[in-house]
Design an enzyme around this catalytic site. Structure first.
Site, PDB file in Angstrom:
ATOM      1  N   ARG A  29      19.298 -30.859 -19.708  1.00 50.03           N
ATOM      2  CA  ARG A  29      20.371 -31.451 -20.929  1.00 50.03           C
ATOM      3  C   ARG A  29      21.186 -32.779 -20.738  1.00 50.03           C
ATOM      4  NH1 ARG A  29      25.495 -27.972 -23.653  1.00 50.03           N
ATOM      5  NH2 ARG A  29      25.256 -28.732 -25.634  1.00 50.03           N
ATOM      6  N   SER A  54      25.305 -32.216 -29.952  1.00 49.57           N
ATOM      7  CA  SER A  54      24.097 -31.426 -29.098  1.00 49.57           C
ATOM      8  C   SER A  54      24.567 -29.957 -29.410  1.00 49.57           C
ATOM      9  CB  SER A  54      24.126 -32.043 -27.603  1.00 49.57           C
ATOM     10  OG  SER A  54      23.350 -30.942 -26.739  1.00 49.57           O
ATOM     11  N   SER A  55      23.510 -29.339 -29.724  1.00 50.11           N
ATOM     12  CA  SER A  55      23.788 -27.772 -30.203  1.00 50.11           C
ATOM     13  C   SER A  55      23.934 -26.805 -28.903  1.00 50.11           C
ATOM     14  CB  SER A  55      22.658 -27.298 -30.940  1.00 50.11           C
ATOM     15  OG  SER A  55      22.492 -28.128 -32.098  1.00 50.11           O
ATOM     16  N   MET A  56      24.676 -25.791 -29.092  1.00 45.42           N
ATOM     17  CA  MET A  56      24.641 -24.910 -28.015  1.00 45.42           C
ATOM     18  C   MET A  56      23.349 -24.026 -27.354  1.00 45.42           C
ATOM     19  SD  MET A  56      26.645 -21.124 -28.732  1.00 45.42           S
ATOM     20  CE  MET A  56      27.029 -19.796 -27.582  1.00 45.42           C
TER      21      MET A  56
END
Length: 403
Positions: free
Chosen positions: A37, A100-102
């Protein structure tokens, strides 16, 4: 920390947590390991908290590397842009416009998408590029198209993907239009929410293909829908869990201001007073808002906060015909209500809430969605059990034809 210690404290620890929770399956683990990530998060971020729609103050990689790293490998969303890039200050801007999504949500939605080798995938909302990277690792970049409305965000994502050795097609455009040049697709995934599933998505996916998208009514509440496309051009399927994504750019809500309902007068104006035993605090959770919103599609709300946890809940309709308020205070069992206009919006909300209560207070997983040329149709347990749409409840002498 050494690089090894950073990796142990970051990607590996998060992977272990995601696998323990069941969000990250073994089939997605190689893609996760190949596209960590941190390679897809910008140097300036506003970290979020899992289960909350709040953002912390700005964190920069240069100024606070440990906090930045901790935020990236926490299972929580990260806001990466405010106000289309116009705000970059230390606090927060007005509207978050990219994130930025979970990670739990990322991998839960990817599992729901159920991709297989050789399939073509269209992603709506490139964002930082991490989702496109994961799909590219799994399927091959030649099978992935990602659409991003913001040119700067798209360019940054392309650069990150290139540095990772990945080259999916990243197209700058309106996500509601999809990308017809590479259609048809076997799968479509949206990383933004919608209130109306665009017709182009159904047109560009094969019969039997799957659309995974966050969907929610105007009033609030939202869940991820897994829709299967049919030969007649419709798409239908269940909701698979709650979500809280940014709205697609072209569907962002431009709701009228509260002052437009009062005609220059002070509350309570000419409103009709009553009392209710249904607490405003019992209609404000995400599932409550969803269940109410799908029954009263033109309803929206705002909250005015008072002291000691007290507040005033405002209900309004998008047609700017009616409004209602309900006042909450801790320890009370009856709550003052004021309603104005031809409709009785608090009554409509109560009717919708009581229907949900009578069905056994269903969660998101019991609801489903069918989309066709006539619009969106929410159902409970089965497509042949549509959720009722509430007729407007009016004052007895309003003179309208709602009754």
């Amino acid at each position: 920390m050494t690089e090894h210690e950073l990796m142990e404290a970051g990607p590996k620890r998060l992977a272990s947590a995601l696998m323990r929770s069941g969000a990250l399956k073994t089939d997605w683990l190689p893609a996760y390991e190949a596209t960590p990530r941190h390679q897809f998060v910008p140097d300036t971020i506003w970290p979020g908290r899992a289960g909350a729609n709040r953002q912390d103050d700005r964190v920069t990689l240069e100024g606070q590397p440990d906090l930045w790293w901790e935020a990236v490998y926490r299972d929580a969303p990260i806001t990466t842009q405010w106000d289309h890039g116009e705000y970059t200050g230390p606090k927060t801007g007005r509207t978050p416009t990219s994130s930025s999504s979970m990670p739990t949500m990322v991998f839960t939605m990817l599992a729901t998408l159920d991709v297989h080798h050789g399939q073509e995938v269209l992603e709506i909302g490139t964002g930082t590029g991490w989702n496109a990277a994961l799909l590219s690792q799994r399927l091959g970049a030649d099978h992935v198209v990602s659409v991003e409305v913001d040119p700067r965000t798209a360019e940054d994502a392309r650069n990150r993907l290139t540095l990772a050795g990945l080259h999916p097609l990243v197209h700058v455009g309106n996500g509601a239009e999809g990308y017809a040049e590479r259609a048809p697709y076997d799968r479509l995934i949206a990383t933004c929410s919608v209130g109306t599933v665009p017709a182009a998505w159904r047109e560009q996916i094969v019969s039997g293909g799957i659309i995974v998208t966050p969907w929610g009514p105007t009033y609030g509440g939202e869940a991820v829908a897994r829709l299967t496309a049919a030969e007649d051009g419709s798409a239908s399927g269940p909701f698979v869990g709650s979500s809280a994504f940014m709205r697609m750019n072209v569907q962002r809500k431009g709701l009228p201001p509260t002052r437009s309902f009062l005609d220059g007068r002070e509350w309570p104006a000419a409103g009709v007073r009553s009392e209710t035993t249904l607490s405003p605090d019992d209609v404000g959770e995400w599932i409550h808002m969803f269940a109410i919103g799908v029954q009263v599609p033109d309803l929206f709300c705002r909250v005015d906060w008072g002291k000691n946890g007290a507040y005033r809940l405002w209900l309004m309709d998008t047609g700017v015909t009616s409004w209602a308020t309900a006042d909450y205070a801790k320890g009370h069992t009856e709550y003052p209500v004021v309603q104005s206009g031809p409709r009785r919006l608090w009554n409509e909300l109560e009717t919708a809430w009581h229907w949900w209560d009578q069905q056994g207070r269903p969660g998101f997983a019991r609801f489903g969605l069918t989309v066709d040329n006539d619009g969106e149709h929410v159902w409970l347990d089965s497509p042949d059990q549509p959720v009722p749409l509430r007729a407007a409840q009016c004052d007895s002498d309003c003179g309208c034809d709602h009754r």
